[in-house]
Design a protein around this motif. Sequence first.
Motif, mmCIF file in Angstrom:
data_model
loop_
_atom_site.group_PDB
_atom_site.id
_atom_site.type_symbol
_atom_site.label_atom_id
_atom_site.label_comp_id
_atom_site.label_asym_id
_atom_site.label_seq_id
_atom_site.Cartn_x
_atom_site.Cartn_y
_atom_site.Cartn_z
ATOM 1 N N PRO A 84 0.863 -1.165 -0.149
ATOM 2 C CA PRO A 84 -0.078 0.233 0.187
ATOM 3 C C PRO A 84 0.842 1.248 -0.291
ATOM 4 C CG PRO A 84 -1.055 -1.649 1.783
ATOM 5 C CD PRO A 84 0.460 -2.564 0.722
ATOM 6 N N LEU A 85 0.283 2.633 -0.810
ATOM 7 C CA LEU A 85 1.150 3.540 -1.583
ATOM 8 C C LEU A 85 1.286 4.507 0.054
ATOM 9 C CD1 LEU A 85 3.288 5.340 -2.832
ATOM 10 C CD2 LEU A 85 0.319 6.913 -3.402
ATOM 11 N N SER A 86 0.107 4.206 0.778
ATOM 12 C CA SER A 86 0.062 4.985 2.142
ATOM 13 C C SER A 86 0.506 4.676 3.043
ATOM 14 C CB SER A 86 -2.225 4.710 2.588
ATOM 15 O OG SER A 86 -1.836 3.288 3.086
ATOM 16 N N ALA A 87 1.578 3.189 3.287
ATOM 17 C CA ALA A 87 2.028 2.836 4.186
ATOM 18 C C ALA A 87 3.422 2.942 4.260
ATOM 19 C CB ALA A 87 1.586 1.493 4.139
ATOM 20 N N LYS A 88 4.001 2.936 3.222
ATOM 21 C CA LYS A 88 4.640 3.278 2.409
ATOM 22 C C LYS A 88 5.255 4.803 2.700
ATOM 23 C CE LYS A 88 6.773 -0.248 0.384
ATOM 24 N NZ LYS A 88 7.938 -0.368 0.084
ATOM 25 N N ILE A 89 4.212 5.826 2.439
ATOM 26 C CA ILE A 89 4.446 7.276 3.313
ATOM 27 C C ILE A 89 4.173 7.419 4.406
ATOM 28 C CG2 ILE A 89 3.515 9.460 2.811
ATOM 29 C CD1 ILE A 89 2.503 8.572 0.185
ATOM 30 N N VAL A 90 3.680 6.136 5.253
ATOM 31 C CA VAL A 90 4.158 6.663 6.764
ATOM 32 C C VAL A 90 5.408 6.102 7.474
ATOM 33 C CG1 VAL A 90 2.942 5.679 9.357
ATOM 34 C CG2 VAL A 90 1.256 5.482 6.885
#
Length: 646
Positions: A519-525
Amino acid sequence: MDKAAPSKDSKKLEVDGHCDLSDAPVNLEALRDKNRAALRDIFRKIDSGTGESKAFILEQELVGLLGQIVEVDFLKNQGIEKFFFLSGEGLEIPSELSCVVFFIRFDLRNVRVLAKQVKMLRARNRSLWVIAIPRLPFVCERVLEEEQVIEDIQVLGLELYLIPYESDVLSMQVCTSYRDWMVEGDPSILYDVASGLMKLQMQCGIIPHIKGKGVASRQVANMLVQMRYQMPPEAFFRDLPEITQLVLLDRVVDPVTPLLTMLTYEGLIDEFFGIHDGCVKLSSEMVLTEQQIKTQTQQGVELPKKIKIMLNNQDAIFSEIRDLNFSRVGKLLSQKAKLIDEYYKKRHSSQTTHSLKSYVQQFSDYQKKHKYLHVHTNMVEKLLTWIRDSKFHAQLEAEQNLLAKDGNSELSISYLEDCICQREPLPRILRLLCLLSLCTGGLKEKTYNFFVKEIIQTYGIEHLFTLNNLGKMGLLCKYGETKPANWFSNARQMFNLIITDPDEQEPPDMASIYSGYSPLSAKIVMKACSDLDEKSASEDGLPDCGNDVITENWKSAKNNFIQNMPGGPTFCLNQKLDPSTMLAISERKQQEDRPHTVFVFFIGGITFAEISALRWIKKHRKINMIIGTTNFVNGNTLIECSFEKI
């Protein structure tokens, strides 16, 4: 029961099923207690005005939220004798119940329903109270004035913001949050998010570092600074802050992930059964054993059509398998069944007093596990029948084709055309259409016009509004409307989002959660947390105490790329603390080597698969993490919130 055709009879309210908060990284039990105390204070105010037995009328959507705060016995102890669901129909409230209490989260969709109920009840000389979550909005107050009922009710605001749903998950359960902000332009959800975070800081201490991305997240950060200066310093937790960093993320920053089919166990349950307020409703045959069904049938007891099952950490088996890729679940359930069977066999071999005592002490625990195992085995079998269907595989293949670096979008377009011809459910079609738009940088004019025409002709002209709303939500656009147009292909390469042939049995990467996609969101986090261990110091070598100034600087190697991604600005805020507090934080870290505690908050909703990915980060980065959100979403619910009720 469907809200469109509610019964007039009193309801049996099911609001029990709290999760265990004893192992939470911060004291969430205190947060739940404060929510419960606030509701108790509301009832005390009502009792001081009436002191009578009450009828309780609530929105059906708020039953689960209420159940995360109090039990039915709590409500009965407040003098509530009958429960009803809010509807536009007349309710058969016993005449001896002269006090009626409404429990409602106001919006323009339900305020007129409330007004209609008040008009029917005020003629019967009853005292009418409204518990508004979290308050009565000005626009709704004007509607009540127009309906000429504002003088007949007494409104009390109940500031419920962050509700613990797990020991590491908090939700506000505002299911329309993404639409309210992106389509309606209503900023009240942002104020509520900031208010909830401020209440958490009052309990856990001022969070030293705040990072985020998105227009909504930036506004929330601004509100936090303003709210803090409006409050006295003694209002905050005086000990050292329990949370090291807050990461705010707009849902629109990563619109791709929620559109994908979730492949974790919990994610698939949500996709096919639907998880609402931490529970799932299953048929009696899936929950009860054959013997229980036989006994109830012989006794003439009618089996309920649906039975509510709580899905939280009280279920030890579910806690262990919820975040796993579905391909691993069957093997683990077989192992659990074998262990339970071996335990039951011990009753024949237990010959000493000590062994019998040990067996009896564990009996209750194993009985619970046996019950949960029965339910999960049946759910897995049902899920297997669904995911083995050719339609499921075709949908999954179309999604993975769009995600892949060398994917052929024409194959997905052809698949979409076939789905429309077969009149497949519209949310399924729009999920893939939006995914096509996002992964290819927007639809070509000809392709966009073709699908608009096909959808309107097949599903109705009213969905012209739906397509327009999807555009406002950042999910559907023409080529060139998003800058840069190739942002997803760049993100895929920059963050290494796709892993070919992932090992789902022994996952070395969070990509196993989606069978190859991280998930891109998890990578950003993960990038936001990358500098947690860096010492922050001012020029004179003393700890940096912050200055409450929001900057656009993340100390991350990929900061420039994240900054230029669509979705809004990237920002960082170091909240101002006194030097002694910062020095104490630094010394505590050196002496105790405590893991950092990070609070990640999604504005606009989060999927259960993303929660699983964040738990993977927590485990492998060896940090404590709390996950907050305005609500839980999946691809269908995200698409459906764009529908207009005409």
